[in-house]
Design an enzyme around this catalytic site. Structure first.
Site, short mmCIF file in Angstrom:
data_model
loop_
_atom_site.label_atom_id
_atom_site.label_comp_id
_atom_site.label_asym_id
_atom_site.label_seq_id
_atom_site.Cartn_x
_atom_site.Cartn_y
_atom_site.Cartn_z
N ASP A 1 -35.28 27.88 31.10
CA ASP A 1 -35.75 26.54 31.49
C ASP A 1 -36.91 26.09 30.59
OD1 ASP A 1 -36.58 24.28 32.91
OD2 ASP A 1 -37.26 25.40 34.68
N HIS B 1 -41.20 23.73 38.26
CA HIS B 1 -40.88 24.37 36.98
C HIS B 1 -42.13 25.03 36.39
CE1 HIS B 1 -36.94 22.33 36.63
NE2 HIS B 1 -37.54 21.36 37.29
#
Lengths: 553, 553
Positions: free
Chosen positions: A193, A366
């Site tokens: 990610d 995130h």
């Protein structure tokens, strides 16, 4: 010679519609099946899917679909993809909440016969030439996992969306121990990610948000509306906890909020004290200072509950001076204007508004740069391929890999449709496979003939003029007054005059065609088009679509 | 009893289209005539103007139009407003650069006979019952002024856009001395810029940007592209200075950049060493490390030079790996997505990109909270009316007024169309006057019939189906095959089949109408519409516009 191919079909060079094909010994595992929302140029489009033509041709080779977590950009395309794969559908694997959300989607699409398999984070499954293991991660939705696919050549680790939250609201932190073990065993390729690679340091723990929400709530005298993503179950939990601590009732407003909280409660991800929840219609039965409303609409979505409240158009909740609206979310890029409009309508009503700029009432799901480095150091991959990010973020992720000691030749900055092929000799990009966008428009899906989009843009920019001419089959002369119709053409104070001019131009064109014995309808239509388009542009300085129809009788 | 009315027609509850009517003894001075750019919902609209109906009716009472500075949101509506005011046009006043920019706009509209008056900052003019004085301010364009209108009741001070830049790149700092003097003499009403009221502290001086640009430039080995607003003449000056210091040539790319730099040079606002400027076609004659390109496109505008470069579609400049693009501007709210797309295309090409998030290569032209407080303390107004901001910012500005000791009853949080009436007894809001948006679509201006916008939205969402039916006047029976045409309807793999179905439905409807002796064309069209719409929705699950045309022969 054994080989592995990792082919991203979405999520690289963009944020959204994540989808990756992993291929080994002729068999395929698809990791994530996400969608994106359309940009304004995609006029009239509802959803955007990754172009999965590659899979259509290989439907029989698909061993399984694995979904890392339940967000739309990882799960949302599942029904559309399954619908197109024919009858012999592959099984789907994922965490319990992910599979519950998948089931709910498939039900809406009346796809009943799909095998959905809940995978616990400790299991290792054998799927054809692959082994599959889900590794527990923390994110802004429960049951998020990284996917480890074992192959003869080594392990492919796809992180999905993650942060290293050391104090999650519920459940254990990310399984760093297992990640480290995989690293020691040897990971062939890490696909990680990149969403927050541009933020320095470590992300804030989700559990930090709760006390701040309670602090904000404690300062409010009136009603409180909190808006967040409906799938952020732990955020909802923290709002519920803060409300309970301050003796406020909680009402859930917005369809997806009620649905997700329902699923979350069933699976034990959210715990609501009995008697705390009240229905949206009961809000007015309680004093203002005893109410918290949890609402959809954190992105300013046009039909969402909060947007309706802001425009005084919600059936159950009428906001007023003294109410406080807390945005427990940040705008997704592209939604800033809609969110700001909503906020400003709330100020106009007289509400107070608290956003993450005013108080720490939100934490990202995130990981930041330091977490991405930690992942790299835990996993110690042979090769790195940054995932989930626009080109800027993919590059920054590659720079972090270099910073932790991975030589640049072992990092691959890819793009959708560009496969990374790995064998015993090394890793290299192969040749481009078909990739791109598929549009969903209503129930239809397709690669949206460019011409339809272009027509829509033209229609939306300047509207349309239609003229219907009826001519005699025998001699090509006009046998009825031309009909002139327009739609979406503005400011026509002088419409009657222009319509008369068009009629007369059209009559002239028809007479000219008849005189020159031009009888092919196509040719006459072209002549009419050119003459009308010229006239309309002269008069309006716009280029609406001009559509002549010739009827022969 | 003498009175003053201050009526904002734009700029309150929004950012953009600033326009204010100040009325006294039956005479009117208009301060600023700005425009806004349309949002995506305003399909096909080019520009948005304030609704100035109030002025149309009062055209003969307008003493003058005063423009604070040359930005579009203060000057851009001038030609449209003048065109609508009839023959006896009021004179226009402003600084030299502002008037030069006004002249250029009026020329484009072929408005030749407008009296444009350059006002120096030291003059006081008598205009009917008003005195007019422009007070020199600093902003992101030269020649910005506050407007002081003297009346029998006292001075109305409209700040325009400003910051208190103590070290401007060129010319003196804002005239705080004169502001203080006005404050001592007594200001009746202060209407102040609220744009950056949500930022703490003091804004950065423009002259801080230059050294940072030079620092960034010094690190670049390849070509450098700097993008900024074309009207930010002082920014262009600093880019030129940094380029000269590092022995790089400068090329100007983009029509408005070349035009504004031309005007700026003529008026002495920008000083370019001779031989430094090269034409866009000469860029490739110099080594990469000797070139700086100054380009339009800082907002990601679709047709701008930088956007074209990013999409490899610019005739003169082909960007490549090693080039650096410096965004010396921040995105205006709503443009974030377009700017980010442009940046990501640049990364994809392999360019490096520097934005104000990476280095201090931009300074805002609007003062921060401390400057707004300084303005309040200098001017010491009797009444305050926050200007230029959405409702959130107007409220925050009112809070600052309270913080510096102005009692809340003397601060008026207004909105467009709501006049503030002041007389010897005090100040109060009057009743709403007409206000809102006027749309410009091509050369036409009007209040955009809602129906045209609604039609455009419908056309853009789902396209259009047209069916043309030809019936005999005598008996209402169909005398030619129905023509079915569609535009903007996607995915019609099965188009032929659907067209056949529509034809057959239409034939049925016509026969039914003939049998029932329904002969009114309107009624038959309604029947056709309903039957077709139902069929199309059944088949496509979309609602394109359905347009039946009945021709009688």
């Amino acid at each position: 010679m054994s080989s592995v191919r990792v082919l991203p079909l979405g999520g690289l060079g963009e944020i959204g519609k994540n989808m990756t094909v992993v291929e080994h010994d002729g068999r395929i595992i698809v990791v994530d099946v996400g969608l994106r929302f359309p940009t304004p140029e995609m006029v009239g489009i509802d959803l955007v899917l990754p172009d999965f033509s590659y899979l259509r041709e290989r439907a029989r080779d698909i061993e399984a679909i694995v979904v890392t977590h339940g967000h739309e950009d990882h799960l949302g395309a599942l029904p559309w993809v399954l619908r197109e794969l024919g009858d012999d559908l592959p099984p789907v694997y994922g965490g319990a909440l992910t599979m519950a959300m998948a089931r709910s989607k498939l039900d809406e699409h009346k796809l009943k016969h799909v095998e959905l398999n809940e995978v616990a984070a400790v299991d290792t499954l054998e799927l054809g030439p692959f082994s599959l293991e889900l590794i527990h991660m923390t994110h802004s939705i429960p049951d998020a996992s990284a996917v480890a696919l074992g192959t003869d050549l080594g392990t492919i680790l796809i992180t999905g969306d993650y942060k290293f939250d050391q104090t999650p609201v519920d459940g254990p932190p990310a399984d760093v121990s297992r990640l480290a073990e995989l690293g020691r065993e040897g990971v062939l390729l890490l696909c990680g990610d990149s969403t927050n690679v541009d933020r320095q340091g470590f992300s804030t723990s989700e559990s930090v948000v709760g006390p701040h929400l309670e602090e904000v709530f404690a300062r409010c005298d009136g009603r409180i509306v909190v808006t967040s993503f409906a799938s952020n179950i732990h955020r909802v939990q923290q709002v519920v906890d803060a409300a309970a601590a301050l003796d406020r009732k909680v009402a859930l407003v917005g369809r997806s909020m009620r649905k997700n909280v329902g699923i979350g409660r069933q699976l034990g991800h959210i715990d609501v004290p009995s008697g705390l929840l009240v229905g949206p219609r009961e809000i007015n039965d309680f004093p203002d200072e005893r109410v918290v409303i949890i609402s959809t609409g954190s992105q300013g979505e046009p039909l969402s509950a909060l947007r309706r409240m802001a425009y005084r158009d919600h059936r159950q909740v009428e906001l007023r001076e003294g109410d406080t609206v807390v945005f427990s979310a940040t705008p997704i890029p592209g939604n800033e204007r809609a969110v700001n409009e909503t906020i400003d309508r709330l100020y106009h009503i007289g509400c107070d508004v608290v956003t993450p700029r005013d108080a720490p009432v939100h934490a990202s799901g995130h990981g930041y740069a330091e977490e991405i480095k930690l992942m790299l150091n835990l996993v110690k991959p042979r090769y790195v391929m940054p995932f989930h990010g626009d080109f800027k973020r993919l590059r920054m992720h590659a720079q972090l890999a270099e910073a932790v000691g991975i030589v640049p030749e072992d990092t691959f900055q890819g793009e959708n449709g560009l496969p990374l092929d790995i064998d015993e000799r090394g890793a290299r990009f192969g040749s481009h496979e078909q990739s791109g966008m598929i549009f969903v428009d209503g129930v239809e899906i397709g690669d949206m003939a460019d011409v339809a989009l272009r027509d829509r843009r033209m229609l939306s920019a300047d509207g349309i003029f239609i003229v219907v001419v009826t001519i005699a089959e025998q001699d090509g002369h006009s046998v009825a007054d031309p009909e002139v119709i327009f739609r979406g053409v503005p400011f026509l104070d002088e419409a009657d005059e222009l319509v008369e001019e068009i009629r007369s131009t059209v009559e002239d064109t028809i007479e000219r065609a008849a005189k020159d014995e031009i009888r092919e309808v196509d040719v006459v239509q072209d002549m009419l088009h050119d003459d009308m388009a010229k006239l309309v542009y002269d008069r309006l300085k716009r280029r609406p679509m001009v559509l002549p129809v010739v009827v022969e009788v």
